[in-house]
Write a protein that holds these residues in place. Structure first.
Motif, PDB file in Angstrom:
ATOM      1  N   UNK A  35      41.565  46.343  54.416  1.00  0.00           N
ATOM      2  CA  UNK A  35      41.223  44.941  54.183  1.00  0.00           C
ATOM      3  C   UNK A  35      41.132  44.651  52.692  1.00  0.00           C
ATOM      4  N   UNK A  36      40.504  45.554  51.936  1.00  0.00           N
ATOM      5  CA  UNK A  36      40.378  45.367  50.487  1.00  0.00           C
ATOM      6  C   UNK A  36      41.748  45.342  49.810  1.00  0.00           C
ATOM      7  N   UNK A  37      42.643  46.214  50.261  1.00  0.00           N
ATOM      8  CA  UNK A  37      43.992  46.245  49.693  1.00  0.00           C
ATOM      9  C   UNK A  37      44.750  44.953  49.994  1.00  0.00           C
ATOM     10  N   UNK A  38      44.625  44.457  51.221  1.00  0.00           N
ATOM     11  CA  UNK A  38      45.295  43.209  51.585  1.00  0.00           C
ATOM     12  C   UNK A  38      44.751  42.035  50.780  1.00  0.00           C
ATOM     13  N   UNK A  39      43.438  41.969  50.616  1.00  0.00           N
ATOM     14  CA  UNK A  39      42.855  40.868  49.855  1.00  0.00           C
ATOM     15  C   UNK A  39      43.337  40.885  48.410  1.00  0.00           C
ATOM     16  N   UNK A  46      46.962  32.942  47.989  1.00  0.00           N
ATOM     17  CA  UNK A  46      46.022  32.292  48.909  1.00  0.00           C
ATOM     18  C   UNK A  46      44.629  32.303  48.292  1.00  0.00           C
ATOM     19  N   UNK A  47      43.764  31.459  48.846  1.00  0.00           N
ATOM     20  CA  UNK A  47      42.355  31.566  48.451  1.00  0.00           C
ATOM     21  C   UNK A  47      41.725  32.680  49.277  1.00  0.00           C
ATOM     22  N   UNK A  48      41.098  33.640  48.618  1.00  0.00           N
ATOM     23  CA  UNK A  48      40.504  34.792  49.294  1.00  0.00           C
ATOM     24  C   UNK A  48      38.988  34.697  49.223  1.00  0.00           C
ATOM     25  N   UNK A  49      38.374  34.629  50.396  1.00  0.00           N
ATOM     26  CA  UNK A  49      36.913  34.562  50.492  1.00  0.00           C
ATOM     27  C   UNK A  49      36.378  35.940  50.861  1.00  0.00           C
ATOM     28  N   UNK A  50      35.536  36.507  49.981  1.00  0.00           N
ATOM     29  CA  UNK A  50      34.972  37.825  50.226  1.00  0.00           C
ATOM     30  C   UNK A  50      33.486  37.729  50.536  1.00  0.00           C
ATOM     31  N   UNK A  51      32.974  38.734  51.214  1.00  0.00           N
ATOM     32  CA  UNK A  51      31.582  38.669  51.674  1.00  0.00           C
ATOM     33  C   UNK A  51      30.591  38.610  50.521  1.00  0.00           C
ATOM     34  N   UNK A  52      30.981  39.130  49.344  1.00  0.00           N
ATOM     35  CA  UNK A  52      30.031  39.128  48.233  1.00  0.00           C
ATOM     36  C   UNK A  52      30.059  37.829  47.426  1.00  0.00           C
ATOM     37  N   UNK A  53      30.930  36.872  47.834  1.00  0.00           N
ATOM     38  CA  UNK A  53      30.965  35.601  47.118  1.00  0.00           C
ATOM     39  C   UNK A  53      29.598  34.927  47.180  1.00  0.00           C
ATOM     40  N   UNK A  54      29.098  34.522  46.035  1.00  0.00           N
ATOM     41  CA  UNK A  54      27.763  33.928  45.992  1.00  0.00           C
ATOM     42  C   UNK A  54      27.758  32.569  45.310  1.00  0.00           C
TER      43      UNK A  54
END
Length: 306
Positions: A35-39, A46-54
């Motif tokens: 998943x990390x590699x794909x992001x 694309x806009x990539x939303x990650x779980x650590x986005x604050x």
């Protein structure tokens, strides 16, 4: 309007295959490393939303939404977004005082307001309690109404089922579309005979269908039969004997009273003593399956080894 991954090799094997995702909301069942590699790949397209986005913790919820609305130059009303995100009551509350569920729900405002055709979201329900899941589902549908296509990456199938138009599984053998059986057929219909070319398993309250080549091995533990696919054990309502009869024509072998193995996945016979062997499978995580001494000769014959 498509989103395409680039092939990634690791140790001379395809680790991530090239694949084109089409319009809609697609779920991808994938491990964290892939998943990390794909992001990382998709950051450029694309806009990539990650779980650590604050967020800025000292802004209020309303100020946070207003900030991202100005950045995106969209015409959404703040009151509409507060309602959609289920944050109307918290509009004047500082972000740092929100519950974890509300804070993580608010984090989707960036993806919601982002320009572009595609949004990639890591773990859409990460650390969101049951009462917040409905809001996230509504946010994703709001993105769809904007014409955005969404790729959801998750290690949890249950998080993909309610919000995806289609679901794929990514493992060391490629990307496979997952098929689901409709469990809502009328009770008065005659049951249909199980098709041999599909393996039916249960996962939570869902019925999944796998192609025989996808199965690594089958085991029976304390009376429960588990079908192992890409490192995940799914429960089956069939006995080992029933599965043995259905799968023997697909290259499966009952190597032990408690195990059936896919012979196409056999990498090595491991010798522990003169009369004690195990089967090492060609799967991502090292897996050893026991083999009964009485079954060894036929197994060697089937594999064409002496």
């Amino acid at each position: 309007m498509t989103l395409t991954s680039t092939t990634v090799m690791e140790k001379e094997r395809v680790w991530i295959p090239g694949h084109t995702f089409t319009h809609g909301t697609t779920g991808l069942l994938v491990d964290m490393k892939r998943a990390a590699s794909l992001m990382n790949q998709f950051q450029r397209v694309a806009y990539v939303h990650q779980v650590q986005d604050g967020h800025h913790p000292h802004l209020t919820v309303q100020e946070t939404i207003n900030y991202y609305l100005k950045l995106s130059d969209t015409d959404w009303a703040i009151s509409e977004l507060l309602k959609l995100f289920d944050l109307t009551a918290e509009a004047r509350m500082k972000v740092k005082k929100l519950s974890e569920t509300k804070r993580n729900t608010l984090s989707f405002i960036r993806a919601f307001c982002a320009s572009g055709d595609w949004v990639v979201i890591e773990e859409p329900f990460h650390r969101i309690e049951l009462e917040g899941r409905y809001a996230v589902e509504q946010i994703l549908r709001g993105m769809q109404r904007q014409g955005k296509s969404i790729l959801l990456l998750s290690t949890n199938l249950e998080d993909l089922l309610p919000v995806s138009d289609s679901i794929y599984r990514l493992d060391e053998r490629g990307i496979h579309k997952m098929e689901f059986k409709d469990d809502t057929a009328p009770l008065n219909e005659e049951p249909t005979q199980l098709k041999v070319n599909k393996i039916q398993v249960k996962h939570r309250e869902k019925t999944l269908l796998f192609n025989p080549p996808e199965v690594d091995y089958i085991e029976s533990i304390d009376g429960t039969v588990y079908i192992n696919v890409a490192g995940i054990a799914y429960t089956s309502s069939f006995t080992l004997t029933e599965l043995e009869a259905r799968l023997q024509h697909y290259g499966f072998y009952r190597c032990h009273r408690s195990y059936i193995v896919n012979l196409q996945k056999v990498r090595e016979l491991v010798s522990w003593t003169k009369n004690s062997y195990s089967i090492k499978l060609d799967v991502e995580k090292t897996t050893l399956v026991p083999i009964s001494r009485a079954k060894l000769s036929l197994l060697k014959e089937l594999l064409g080894i002496s």
